[in-house]
Design a protein around this motif. Sequence first.
Motif, mmCIF file in Angstrom:
data_model
loop_
_atom_site.group_PDB
_atom_site.id
_atom_site.type_symbol
_atom_site.label_atom_id
_atom_site.label_comp_id
_atom_site.label_asym_id
_atom_site.label_seq_id
_atom_site.Cartn_x
_atom_site.Cartn_y
_atom_site.Cartn_z
ATOM 1 N N LYS A 33 0.026 13.303 -2.027
ATOM 2 C CA LYS A 33 -0.160 12.191 -2.991
ATOM 3 C C LYS A 33 -1.787 11.798 -2.766
ATOM 4 O O LYS A 33 -2.305 11.834 -2.400
ATOM 5 N N LYS A 34 -1.858 11.120 -3.937
ATOM 6 C CA LYS A 34 -3.098 10.515 -4.369
ATOM 7 C C LYS A 34 -3.691 9.791 -3.054
ATOM 8 O O LYS A 34 -5.074 9.905 -2.832
ATOM 9 N N GLU A 35 -3.041 8.960 -2.649
ATOM 10 C CA GLU A 35 -3.596 8.127 -1.273
ATOM 11 C C GLU A 35 -3.178 8.582 -0.076
ATOM 12 O O GLU A 35 -3.559 7.827 1.026
ATOM 13 N N ASP A 36 -2.814 9.747 0.152
ATOM 14 C CA ASP A 36 -2.456 10.524 1.388
ATOM 15 C C ASP A 36 -3.615 11.108 1.933
ATOM 16 O O ASP A 36 -4.392 11.423 1.523
ATOM 17 N N SER B 282 0.815 -1.171 -0.046
ATOM 18 C CA SER B 282 0.041 -0.036 0.002
ATOM 19 C C SER B 282 0.860 1.256 -0.047
ATOM 20 O O SER B 282 2.147 1.560 0.837
ATOM 21 N N ARG B 283 0.287 2.165 -0.785
ATOM 22 C CA ARG B 283 1.230 3.695 -0.614
ATOM 23 C C ARG B 283 0.370 4.576 0.159
ATOM 24 O O ARG B 283 0.562 5.599 0.012
ATOM 25 N N ARG B 284 -0.486 4.202 0.930
ATOM 26 C CA ARG B 284 -1.009 5.166 1.767
ATOM 27 C C ARG B 284 -0.245 5.715 3.026
ATOM 28 O O ARG B 284 0.418 4.958 3.381
ATOM 29 N N ARG B 285 -0.629 6.870 2.871
ATOM 30 C CA ARG B 285 0.285 7.511 4.176
ATOM 31 C C ARG B 285 -0.533 8.536 4.840
ATOM 32 O O ARG B 285 -1.744 9.001 4.260
#
Length: 409
Positions: free
Chosen positions: A339-342, A2-5
Amino acid sequence: MSRRRVLILVLDSFGVGYSYDAGLFNDVGADTLGHIAEYCYFNAANKNRYGPLRIPNLISLGLGEVYRKISGNFPFGIIEPIKILGSYGYASEISSAKDTSSGHWELAGVPVLFQWDYFKDLKDSFSKTLLLEIQNQFQLPGFLGNCHASGIKILDDFGEEHIKTKKPIVYTSSDSVFQVACHEKEFGLLNLYKLCEGIRGILDKNNYNITRVIARPFLGSYQGCFYRTGNRKDFSKPPLHKTVLQKLIHEKNGHVIAIGKTADIFAHLGITKTVLSVGLDSLINQTIHEMQHAPGQSIVFSNFVDFDSTWGHRRDVSGYAKGLEYFDSRLPEILNILKKEDLLIITADHGCDPTWSGMDHTREFIPILLYGKLIPVRFLGHRKTFSDIAQTISKYFSLSNMDYGVNML
């Protein structure tokens, strides 16, 4: 992977109106945001700034609507936004106290449902037995202060004598703290840290349930020129249960970057990287830098302490307003690096109304401003605990449930 932050920005002490239980704390009427805006509107906060409070970016994220939901009115002198960009709500605290540790722990999913111990006597605050044990263990010539005090005034009262005698200045406040002020050069910064670490151990050994032992280093050579440096260090009790920070590390092998005094508040548990920084400008710069380089599965957690320690406790309305305006002016830089998933969370840990009597924190609702490119814009309502933030983060990273809080998304 996952790139979530998640980026958590805690404007330390930025309350938005007295909470339902404020009467228990003698804080009915306290209103950090509202009173600052009112003072600015009526030109009563014009030191090094001028006119109405200008925080358009926070307002565009829903802060004004939060205040309207609580008070029925938009903050004094603030222009309503054309468009709301983020989700917004506010939360009550269920922790038993209104201190920094209680607020932050509850934000992280571990509310303080027990009572801290306090040194309540205004004079001779620490017992002779306790001070004697500390004195003997560290071979000290004695102590100065031993009272409730302002961190600036006590330096003027005892700073010169401390330099001559090398006696540490010890004091407390209405919070559950044991504070030690020593001159960085004359006493030594490392000596101060060792002393405070030892006091932490002595307090724990003797079953004092004290939140923090705070090292307060200072410089200067005579009354009127003493000043605290940025090398403060807190020796905290650790949270009693696993925070969302710890869960991210243990369950997802994630990263938690703590900026400012955040790591100290959590006794360095659930932290993979500590970034020490002092001053609002530097803290914002470090936050942007770390967020630009943080990998997926990361929390960047920044505490902006100046709102509390520099302006709130010192009842400096102009300073608080100017700090808010500066933070607001830097917000577009922060939004632009997301970013998109932040997920961005802007919130607080308690109030500290700079127009209020005394120098204590104030029991207030805290704002919750959520922003993300995948997050719908809506009113999040009144949240019954700060821990809704932790539960939301837990769900965002697909972690196991926290014991407290409700997912807001």
